[in-house]
Design a protein around this motif. Structure first.
Motif, PDB file in Angstrom:
ATOM      1  N   VAL A   4       0.840  -1.199   0.000  1.00  0.00           N
ATOM      2  CA  VAL A   4       0.000   0.000   0.000  1.00  0.00           C
ATOM      3  C   VAL A   4       0.875   1.249   0.000  1.00  0.00           C
ATOM      4  O   VAL A   4       0.644   2.180  -0.778  1.00  0.00           O
ATOM      5  CB  VAL A   4      -0.956  -0.007   1.209  1.00  0.00           C
ATOM      6  CG1 VAL A   4      -1.691   1.311   1.330  1.00  0.00           C
ATOM      7  CG2 VAL A   4      -1.931  -1.167   1.108  1.00  0.00           C
ATOM      8  N   VAL A   5       1.883   1.274   0.837  1.00  0.00           N
ATOM      9  CA  VAL A   5       2.795   2.420   0.893  1.00  0.00           C
ATOM     10  C   VAL A   5       3.529   2.579  -0.436  1.00  0.00           C
ATOM     11  O   VAL A   5       3.697   3.700  -0.933  1.00  0.00           O
ATOM     12  CB  VAL A   5       3.791   2.270   2.067  1.00  0.00           C
ATOM     13  CG1 VAL A   5       4.897   3.310   1.990  1.00  0.00           C
ATOM     14  CG2 VAL A   5       3.055   2.365   3.389  1.00  0.00           C
ATOM     15  N   MET A   6       3.937   1.481  -1.043  1.00  0.00           N
ATOM     16  CA  MET A   6       4.627   1.563  -2.328  1.00  0.00           C
ATOM     17  C   MET A   6       3.705   2.117  -3.412  1.00  0.00           C
ATOM     18  O   MET A   6       4.114   2.965  -4.207  1.00  0.00           O
ATOM     19  CB  MET A   6       5.167   0.184  -2.724  1.00  0.00           C
ATOM     20  CG  MET A   6       6.337  -0.272  -1.879  1.00  0.00           C
ATOM     21  SD  MET A   6       6.882  -1.955  -2.259  1.00  0.00           S
ATOM     22  CE  MET A   6       7.334  -1.819  -3.965  1.00  0.00           C
ATOM     23  N   ALA A   7       2.454   1.665  -3.444  1.00  0.00           N
ATOM     24  CA  ALA A   7       1.508   2.149  -4.448  1.00  0.00           C
ATOM     25  C   ALA A   7       1.222   3.629  -4.268  1.00  0.00           C
ATOM     26  O   ALA A   7       1.197   4.393  -5.237  1.00  0.00           O
ATOM     27  CB  ALA A   7       0.213   1.345  -4.381  1.00  0.00           C
ATOM     28  N   VAL A   8       1.027   4.053  -3.045  1.00  0.00           N
ATOM     29  CA  VAL A   8       0.767   5.473  -2.772  1.00  0.00           C
ATOM     30  C   VAL A   8       1.969   6.317  -3.156  1.00  0.00           C
ATOM     31  O   VAL A   8       1.825   7.393  -3.746  1.00  0.00           O
ATOM     32  CB  VAL A   8       0.385   5.671  -1.287  1.00  0.00           C
ATOM     33  CG1 VAL A   8       0.386   7.132  -0.907  1.00  0.00           C
ATOM     34  CG2 VAL A   8      -0.975   5.050  -1.008  1.00  0.00           C
ATOM     35  N   THR A   9       3.164   5.838  -2.870  1.00  0.00           N
ATOM     36  CA  THR A   9       4.378   6.568  -3.229  1.00  0.00           C
ATOM     37  C   THR A   9       4.493   6.724  -4.742  1.00  0.00           C
ATOM     38  O   THR A   9       4.821   7.801  -5.235  1.00  0.00           O
ATOM     39  CB  THR A   9       5.616   5.843  -2.677  1.00  0.00           C
ATOM     40  OG1 THR A   9       5.484   5.714  -1.266  1.00  0.00           O
ATOM     41  CG2 THR A   9       6.882   6.596  -3.011  1.00  0.00           C
TER      42      THR A   9
END
Length: 83
Positions: free
Chosen positions: A18-23
């Motif tokens: 999730v953090v990677m996608a948002v980044t």
């Protein structure tokens, strides 16, 4: 010898994608190429009070009959863009 305890943190493993996608989304500087087409279509429909039936902003199929399926999204995008 003492036992080494390993704590499993499934929430951490779920948070990483999730953090990677948002980044990726937040740092992407490339805008979609058809973004302005959608904005212009929405503007045209709001100003003329009717749906687009013929390709107006296209250089490849200009004047040909089209099925403008995302008409509601285009109007919404135009309204949001104008804010």
């Amino acid at each position: 010898m003492g036992k080494i305890e390993t704590h499993r943190r499934p929430s951490l493993w779920l948070a990483i994608p999730v953090v990677m996608a948002v980044t990726v989304v937040w740092t992407n500087t490339n805008s979609p190429l058809d973004y302005w087409l959608h904005i212009n279509n929405g503007q045209w429909m709001v100003e003329n009070g009717t749906l687009i039936q013929y390709a107006t902003f296209s250089h490849t199929i200009d004047g040909q009959r089209v099925s403008n399926q995302p008409w509601l999204a285009q109007i919404a995008m135009y309204q949001i863009h104008g804010v």
